[in-house]
Design a protein around this motif. Structure first.
Motif, mmCIF file in Angstrom:
data_model
loop_
_atom_site.group_PDB
_atom_site.id
_atom_site.type_symbol
_atom_site.label_atom_id
_atom_site.label_comp_id
_atom_site.label_asym_id
_atom_site.label_seq_id
_atom_site.Cartn_x
_atom_site.Cartn_y
_atom_site.Cartn_z
ATOM 1 N N ILE A 283 0.881 -1.179 0.000
ATOM 2 C CA ILE A 283 0.000 0.000 0.000
ATOM 3 C C ILE A 283 0.915 1.224 0.000
ATOM 4 O O ILE A 283 1.526 1.569 1.011
ATOM 5 C CB ILE A 283 -0.913 0.023 1.232
ATOM 6 C CG1 ILE A 283 -1.777 -1.244 1.286
ATOM 7 C CG2 ILE A 283 -1.805 1.259 1.205
ATOM 8 C CD1 ILE A 283 -2.647 -1.335 2.522
ATOM 9 N N GLU A 284 1.022 1.862 -1.128
ATOM 10 C CA GLU A 284 1.979 2.963 -1.289
ATOM 11 C C GLU A 284 1.404 4.266 -0.763
ATOM 12 O O GLU A 284 0.317 4.691 -1.160
ATOM 13 C CB GLU A 284 2.365 3.111 -2.760
ATOM 14 C CG GLU A 284 3.515 4.075 -2.985
ATOM 15 C CD GLU A 284 4.053 3.991 -4.400
ATOM 16 O OE1 GLU A 284 5.227 4.344 -4.602
ATOM 17 O OE2 GLU A 284 3.295 3.573 -5.296
ATOM 18 N N LYS A 285 2.139 4.893 0.150
ATOM 19 C CA LYS A 285 1.735 6.190 0.705
ATOM 20 C C LYS A 285 2.868 7.194 0.484
ATOM 21 O O LYS A 285 3.394 7.274 -0.607
ATOM 22 C CB LYS A 285 1.368 6.037 2.183
ATOM 23 C CG LYS A 285 0.131 5.178 2.415
ATOM 24 C CD LYS A 285 -1.122 5.796 1.811
ATOM 25 C CE LYS A 285 -2.358 4.952 2.069
ATOM 26 N NZ LYS A 285 -3.577 5.537 1.481
ATOM 27 N N GLY A 286 3.265 7.890 1.554
ATOM 28 C CA GLY A 286 4.210 8.984 1.328
ATOM 29 C C GLY A 286 5.556 8.848 1.999
ATOM 30 O O GLY A 286 6.296 9.833 2.077
ATOM 31 N N SER A 287 5.937 7.651 2.480
ATOM 32 C CA SER A 287 7.183 7.549 3.247
ATOM 33 C C SER A 287 8.371 7.022 2.450
ATOM 34 O O SER A 287 9.456 6.838 3.001
ATOM 35 C CB SER A 287 6.961 6.647 4.473
ATOM 36 O OG SER A 287 6.609 5.336 4.072
ATOM 37 N N CYS A 288 8.177 6.777 1.156
ATOM 38 C CA CYS A 288 9.292 6.314 0.313
ATOM 39 C C CYS A 288 9.388 7.209 -0.920
ATOM 40 O O CYS A 288 8.379 7.556 -1.524
ATOM 41 C CB CYS A 288 9.079 4.859 -0.138
ATOM 42 S SG CYS A 288 8.998 3.662 1.218
ATOM 43 N N ARG A 289 10.610 7.561 -1.266
ATOM 44 C CA ARG A 289 10.767 8.404 -2.455
ATOM 45 C C ARG A 289 11.803 7.819 -3.391
ATOM 46 O O ARG A 289 12.688 7.054 -2.994
ATOM 47 C CB ARG A 289 11.165 9.825 -2.069
ATOM 48 C CG ARG A 289 12.630 10.007 -1.699
ATOM 49 C CD ARG A 289 12.930 11.467 -1.362
ATOM 50 N NE ARG A 289 14.361 11.682 -1.132
ATOM 51 C CZ ARG A 289 15.196 12.136 -2.060
ATOM 52 N NH1 ARG A 289 14.758 12.427 -3.267
ATOM 53 N NH2 ARG A 289 16.486 12.322 -1.776
ATOM 54 N N SER A 290 11.690 8.175 -4.638
ATOM 55 C CA SER A 290 12.661 7.749 -5.640
ATOM 56 C C SER A 290 13.900 8.640 -5.563
ATOM 57 O O SER A 290 13.791 9.857 -5.404
ATOM 58 C CB SER A 290 12.048 7.836 -7.038
ATOM 59 O OG SER A 290 13.022 7.564 -8.025
ATOM 60 N N ILE A 291 15.074 7.992 -5.654
ATOM 61 C CA ILE A 291 16.318 8.769 -5.662
ATOM 62 C C ILE A 291 17.051 8.587 -6.991
ATOM 63 O O ILE A 291 18.241 8.839 -7.104
ATOM 64 C CB ILE A 291 17.238 8.381 -4.490
ATOM 65 C CG1 ILE A 291 17.574 6.878 -4.524
ATOM 66 C CG2 ILE A 291 16.594 8.746 -3.164
ATOM 67 C CD1 ILE A 291 18.610 6.472 -3.472
ATOM 68 N N ILE A 292 16.271 8.125 -7.990
ATOM 69 C CA ILE A 292 16.845 7.976 -9.330
ATOM 70 C C ILE A 292 16.936 9.347 -9.980
ATOM 71 O O ILE A 292 15.953 10.101 -10.041
ATOM 72 C CB ILE A 292 15.975 7.040 -10.200
ATOM 73 C CG1 ILE A 292 15.913 5.637 -9.574
ATOM 74 C CG2 ILE A 292 16.527 6.961 -11.621
ATOM 75 C CD1 ILE A 292 14.972 4.696 -10.294
ATOM 76 N N ALA A 293 18.106 9.675 -10.459
ATOM 77 C CA ALA A 293 18.313 10.986 -11.091
ATOM 78 C C ALA A 293 17.552 11.052 -12.405
ATOM 79 O O ALA A 293 17.550 10.106 -13.195
ATOM 80 C CB ALA A 293 19.799 11.217 -11.329
ATOM 81 N N ASN A 294 16.888 12.165 -12.634
ATOM 82 C CA ASN A 294 16.138 12.342 -13.887
ATOM 83 C C ASN A 294 17.083 12.614 -15.054
ATOM 84 O O ASN A 294 18.102 13.257 -14.902
ATOM 85 C CB ASN A 294 15.160 13.514 -13.740
ATOM 86 C CG ASN A 294 14.072 13.205 -12.724
ATOM 87 O OD1 ASN A 294 13.657 12.057 -12.596
ATOM 88 N ND2 ASN A 294 13.616 14.243 -12.019
#
Length: 344
Positions: A333-344
C-alpha cells in the motif's frame, strides 16, 4: 483408544500418578513426569476431559496460543488476526480461550488441562514447544505462520508468502534507486523472519546490488520491545557508526515508531532524507503519521478467519477438505514515506 491403565503400566507407575501428571494436583518428579508423558505419546493417550471434548464438542471453545514473554501486549498485526479469529468463531457460536502462559512456562499438563476442542497457534518459532505439546496430546490445531518442527511430518497452517514479502519490499525500494537498504527484522527464532530475510537477499542478488553486512538485523529476542530495538539500532547504525543508508524496512509498526523517533533525533526527514516501509503495518496507524507510511497489506483479519475455518474442517464442524497449506497473498500500500532517488 488407550486408557490411563495402559499409560500407567507402560510408565511403571500408578494410575494416580498418571492423573497427577496431567491434573498437576500434586508435585511429581521431573523424571517420573517425563516417563509418563513419553508413555502417553507412544500410546496416543488423550486425558478423559480432552477425549470427551473431541467426541461431543461440548466445550464450544477454541484455544488461542500467542507467544507472550514478559507481559501481554499485541501488535496491530496480532490484533487484526485475533479479530478475524473471534469473528469467524462466533459464526458457529464458539468462544476463544486466550492462553496467557509464557513460552518459558509451557508444558504438556497445562495444555492438556485446557477445556477446548481445538487450537490456533500464532507466530510459530523454530521447534515450537506449543506445537510439540499440542501434537503430543492429539489436539487438533492450525498454525498461522509456517511451522518448523523437525519431528512432526504434517501440519495444517495458513500464512503469507514471506519470502515473496521480503523480496517485494526490497525490490520496491531498489526500483526507486535505493542500494543501501537496512532491514530491521523480527527475532531469528521466528520462522517468518528467516523467510523474509531470504527474500530480502534474493532481491539484491537478482538486481545485482552488492549487499553489506549491516543491511540486515534480527531483533535480538522476543523479550526486547520492538520500539526500543528500532530506536536503538537506527541510532547506532546512522548516528554512532554513520553508515550509509537511504531506506529502512521495519518488520512491524511498533518497530517503525522507534525508527521514526531515532530519525527525528538525528534530524533526518522522511522521505526526503530517508525512506521507510513497514511490513506488518496497521493501516489505521499508517494514516496518523507524518508522512503517511507505506506498508504491506498482509490481510491479517483474513488469516484469522481462514485459520478458524480450517480448524472447523478438522473438527468436522464445517464441510470441505483440509488443505495442509493455505497461502494468503500480500500487497504494498503505497503512501508517502518512500521516495525515488533515481536521477532524472
Amino acid at each position: 483408544m488407550s486408557k490411563i491403565d495402559d499409560v500407567a503400566k507402560l510408565a511403571n507407575v500408578s494410575k494416580g500418578t498418571v492423573s497427577n501428571v496431567f491434573s498437576r494436583k500434586r508435585p511429581i518428579s521431573a523424571a517420573v513426569a517425563e516417563r509418563v508423558l513419553e508413555a502417553s505419546k507412544q500410546l496416543n493417550y488423550i486425558p478423559n476431559h480432552i477425549a470427551r471434548s473431541l467426541a461431543t464438542k461440548q466445550t464450544m471453545t477454541i484455544g488461542l496460543h500467542i507467544p507472550f514473554v514478559n507481559h501481554i501486549f499485541f501488535n496491530s498485526f496480532q490484533t487484526h488476526i485475533i479479530s478475524g479469529i473471534t469473528s469467524h468463531a462466533a459464526t458457529r457460536n464458539y468462544r476463544i480461550l486466550l492462553d496467557t502462559i509464557s513460552q518459558q512456562d509451557l508444558d504438556l499438563p497445562n495444555h492438556s488441562s485446557l477445556p477446548m476442542d481445538g487450537a490456533v497457534i500464532i507466530d510459530p518459532t523454530k521447534e515450537d514447544e506449543r506445537i510439540k505439546l499440542l501434537h503430543g496430546v492429539n489436539m487438533p490445531f492450525v498454525v498461522i505462520g509456517k511451522p518448523s518442527n523437525s519431528d512432526i511430518e504434517e501440519f495444517t497452517y495458513v500464512d503469507n508468502d514471506n519470502v515473496q514479502i521480503g523480496y517485494d519490499t526490497c525490490k520496491y525500494l531498489i526500483e526507486k534507486g535505493h542500494k543501501h537498504i537496512m532491514f530491521l527484522n523480527a527475532p531469528e527464532a521466528m520462522t517468518v523472519s528467516v523467510d523474509r530475510k531470504k527474500g530480502f537477499e534474493k532481491a539484491f542478488e537478482e538486481h545485482h546490488v552488492e549487499q553489506q553486512s549491516y543491511f540486515h538485523h534480527f531483533k535480538p529476542s522476543l523479550k526486547q520491545e520492538s520500539v526500543d530495538f528500532g530506536y536503538n539500532k537506527t541510532l547506532e547504525m546512522l548516528g554512532d557508526l554513520q553508515l550509509k543508508v537511504t531506506a529502512i524496512i521495519a518488520d512491524d509498526d511498533q518497530l517503525a515508531m522507534g525508527v521514526l523517533r531515532a530519525l527525528s533525533a538525528l534530524k533526518l526527514a522522511v522521505p526526503e532524507e530517508m525512506s521507510l516501509i513497514v511490513i506488518s503495518g496497521d493501516p489505521s496507524i499508517a494514516q496518523k503519521t507524518e508522512p503517511l507510511l507505506t506498508t504491506m497489506d498482509l490481510r491479517p483479519f483474513y488469516l484469522g478467519e481462514m485459520a478458524v475455518n480450517m480448524l472447523f474442517r478438522k473438527l468436522n464442524i464445517a464441510k470441505g477438505t483440509v488443505s495442509n497449506e493455505t497461502i494468503v497473498q500480500a500487497s504494498i500500500i503505497e503512501k508517502g514515506s518512500c521516495r525515488s532517488i533515481i536521477a532524472n
